[in-house]
Design an enzyme around this catalytic site. Sequence first.
Site, short mmCIF file in Angstrom:
data_model
loop_
_atom_site.label_atom_id
_atom_site.label_comp_id
_atom_site.label_asym_id
_atom_site.label_seq_id
_atom_site.Cartn_x
_atom_site.Cartn_y
_atom_site.Cartn_z
N GLU A 178 57.46 12.88 5.71
CA GLU A 178 57.76 12.65 7.14
C GLU A 178 56.48 12.36 7.92
O GLU A 178 56.37 12.72 9.09
CB GLU A 178 58.47 13.86 7.78
CG GLU A 178 59.72 14.32 7.11
CD GLU A 178 60.69 13.22 6.81
OE1 GLU A 178 60.61 12.15 7.44
OE2 GLU A 178 61.53 13.41 5.92
C1 LIG Z 1 58.80 15.15 -2.71
C2 LIG Z 1 58.74 13.97 -1.80
C3 LIG Z 1 59.86 13.63 -1.06
C4 LIG Z 1 59.85 12.51 -0.25
N1 LIG Z 1 60.99 12.12 0.41
C5 LIG Z 1 61.04 10.89 1.00
C6 LIG Z 1 62.26 10.34 1.48
O1 LIG Z 1 63.31 11.00 1.44
N2 LIG Z 1 62.26 9.08 1.98
C7 LIG Z 1 61.13 8.32 2.03
O2 LIG Z 1 61.19 7.18 2.47
N3 LIG Z 1 59.93 8.82 1.61
C8 LIG Z 1 59.87 10.07 1.09
N4 LIG Z 1 58.68 10.57 0.63
C9 LIG Z 1 57.47 9.78 0.78
C10 LIG Z 1 56.50 10.35 1.81
O3 LIG Z 1 57.04 10.23 3.09
C11 LIG Z 1 55.16 9.61 1.62
O4 LIG Z 1 54.62 10.05 0.40
C12 LIG Z 1 54.21 9.86 2.78
O5 LIG Z 1 54.69 9.24 3.94
C13 LIG Z 1 52.80 9.34 2.50
O6 LIG Z 1 52.81 8.05 1.97
P1 LIG Z 1 52.00 7.74 0.63
O7 LIG Z 1 52.39 8.78 -0.36
O8 LIG Z 1 52.20 6.33 0.26
O9 LIG Z 1 50.48 7.98 1.00
P2 LIG Z 1 49.48 6.92 1.64
O10 LIG Z 1 50.13 6.24 2.78
O11 LIG Z 1 48.90 6.09 0.58
O12 LIG Z 1 48.37 7.87 2.24
C14 LIG Z 1 47.33 8.47 1.44
C15 LIG Z 1 46.40 9.25 2.35
O13 LIG Z 1 45.77 8.37 3.28
C16 LIG Z 1 45.97 8.85 4.59
N5 LIG Z 1 46.09 7.72 5.51
C17 LIG Z 1 46.81 6.60 5.37
N6 LIG Z 1 46.66 5.81 6.44
C18 LIG Z 1 45.85 6.45 7.29
C19 LIG Z 1 45.30 6.17 8.57
N7 LIG Z 1 45.59 5.04 9.21
N8 LIG Z 1 44.48 7.07 9.13
C20 LIG Z 1 44.19 8.22 8.52
N9 LIG Z 1 44.67 8.55 7.31
C21 LIG Z 1 45.48 7.68 6.71
C22 LIG Z 1 47.23 9.68 4.55
O14 LIG Z 1 47.28 10.63 5.60
C23 LIG Z 1 47.11 10.33 3.18
O15 LIG Z 1 46.29 11.46 3.28
C24 LIG Z 1 58.66 11.73 -0.14
C25 LIG Z 1 57.52 12.10 -0.86
C26 LIG Z 1 57.56 13.18 -1.71
C27 LIG Z 1 56.34 13.51 -2.51
#
Ligand SMILES: Cc1cc2nc3c(=O)[nH]c(=O)nc-3n(C[C@H](O)[C@H](O)[C@H](O)COP(=O)(O)OP(=O)(O)OC[C@H]3O[C@@H](n4cnc5c(N)ncnc54)[C@H](O)[C@@H]3O)c2cc1C
Length: 598
Positions: free
Chosen positions: A440
């Site tokens: 989220e």
């Molecule tokens: C168990 C689980 C359940 C989930 N459930 C759902 C679901 O139901 N539906 C759904 O759609 N998704 C779901 N997700 C996905 C989740 O919402 C994403 O993993 C999350 O939004 C982060 O995206 P990412 O993993 O691609 O990380 P990335 O976007 O690659 O981010 C990696 C890191 O970089 C940082 N970062 C990225 N951009 C910036 C910025 N501009 N400034 C500062 N820091 C930044 C982030 O804060 C993070 O620390 C789920 C994930 C898990 C693990």
Amino acid sequence: MADYRAPLKDINFALFDVLKYADHYAKNQLDMIDQETTESVIEQAAKFAENVLVPLNAVGDQEGCKWDDGVVTTPTGFKEAYQQFIEAGWPSMTHHEEFGGQGLPSSLGTVLNEIVGSANWAWGMYPGLSHGCMETLFTHGTDEQKATYLPPLVSGQWTGTMCLTEPHCGTDLGMLRTKAEPQADGSYSLTGTKIFISAGEHDMSDNIVHIVLARLPDAPAGTKGISLFIVPKFLAKEDGQVGERNAVNCGALEEKMGIHGNATCVLNFDGATGYLIGQANKGLACMFTFMNTARLGTALQGLAHTELGYQKSLDYARERLQMRSLTGAKNPEGPADPIIVHPDVRRMLLTQKALAEGGRMLAYFAAQQLDVTKYSTDDAAKAHADQLLSLLTPIAKAFMTETGFEASSLAMQCFGGHGYIREWGVEQNMRDSRIAMLYEGTTGVQALDLLGRKVLGTQGETLQVFTKLIYKFCQANVDNESLKEFVEPLTSHNKEWGELTMHIGLTALENADEVGAASVDYLMYSGYIALAYFWALAAETAQQKLDSGDGDADFYKAKLATAQFYFQRILPRTRTHHDCIKSGVGNLMALSSDQFSF
Ligand SMILES: Cc1cc2nc3c(=O)[nH]c(=O)nc-3n(C[C@H](O)[C@H](O)[C@H](O)COP(=O)(O)OP(=O)(O)OC[C@H]3O[C@@H](n4cnc5c(N)ncnc54)[C@H](O)[C@@H]3O)c2cc1C
């Protein structure tokens, strides 16, 4: 082993004594409910959670979900518990009567979700996600879409999901690739892969309604080219029954650190039939309806793990005998004293207690604002509540989940090495809590939303809506000797909050990276001040109760002592965040990416 018991006394204290929910209901056309009915609904929820969900929490963790050729089976007992949940009418409690709901205030849903989530977070996510799905359909769907999907979602026969994330994009949804091609009959054909979809496939409901972000063929690049679709697992027949299987399948389940009882799915859309919700290319704005609901829901996850860990570690600290108190034996007949006599164990317990009870007041206050935006007939009150919610949503989501993880770690620490062993459930609690800081929108993303969009983006106006509330409280109590120890530091923090914001705004004019450099510290700083306000309100209420001799004096004395602990030992954490912010962006950007190498 101590099991979760819903903290009914504390819930009622927060709702009715501190936040004056009885007046709130009366003021907002919510006269279908009063304090007595609320208490009785909450008691029923507590019974269900304690008797049905608590015993399944460890089962869910140990068994996890099973995948077999696209079919997902939830852990033993999950499906049956869900049947009981819908038979008792819980999914429909806060939803609109025209679609089969009971029309009770959404704030009551917040309390239900806290109790269900504290008992078994992984289970609670199945019905939990349906709320955002229903809100999105209700706000943006056509009459036909509402008539088709809302009744079975409201009854709980069907559940919902949110499908945003793809392998190459999570935070940066502008990059998403799932495509939606228009069909002759007005529907769309969706193709692409979504990952990490919570409750994306399971055996608990008759159908699953996926709310999916995808791109139309001629869509502009980036976030301006994203549209929102309904993609049901089974297409709905005209009579509302489930029909043909749609081309959306679960390709795999993720192996993960915690919340094992919840199915985290890879979903493949292979020309799946979908229906546009809202306007083309405006999907992200519609999805925010879902995301805001989900963010407040995730804030409750922080509270849930804090409360659960606190209850377990408190019981343990009263029983576990180790060493003697430095001020003389407190259990002279026994071989040693219970560890609760040791100041450091008390530090850990009180930190959890202050964060759980403070977080509860913050969550219920936000829920109250949500009620006002939904049910009030006063436009000015609605706008005020909307601004408060907009400020408090990222704070509640990120602050409560960060402190939820800290609290779950402190709970483990109280158990010593025994906490690291599976038997006591505190290691599961800690593993389960960790995800809340990620999904989220990560803490980093919430912090940018708070500082960049909500605070600086409104020239501080949104912040002032909250700081004015604090100011009013402090002014009203400026001569109240018994509250001096709370009102004075709250006044100075409130003033400093504005000055610090101004400082960041000015430095950001010179270098835009100053916002990112300050953001997480700013969010945590804001969270500590927000909780200080609620603890000051709680202290005021407790003092009034003690003065009037009304109720359980020990309970109110404990409230005052916890408020003192919060102000003396937790609020000072703002100093670190303040100084980090003031240090500026230079120390973060001094190294080039190559210089990070070792
Ligand atoms: C168990 C689980 C359940 C989930 N459930 C759902 C679901 O139901 N539906 C759904 O759609 N998704 C779901 N997700 C996905 C989740 O919402 C994403 O993993 C999350 O939004 C982060 O995206 P990412 O993993 O691609 O990380 P990335 O976007 O690659 O981010 C990696 C890191 O970089 C940082 N970062 C990225 N951009 C910036 C910025 N501009 N400034 C500062 N820091 C930044 C982030 O804060 C993070 O620390 C789920 C994930 C898990 C693990």
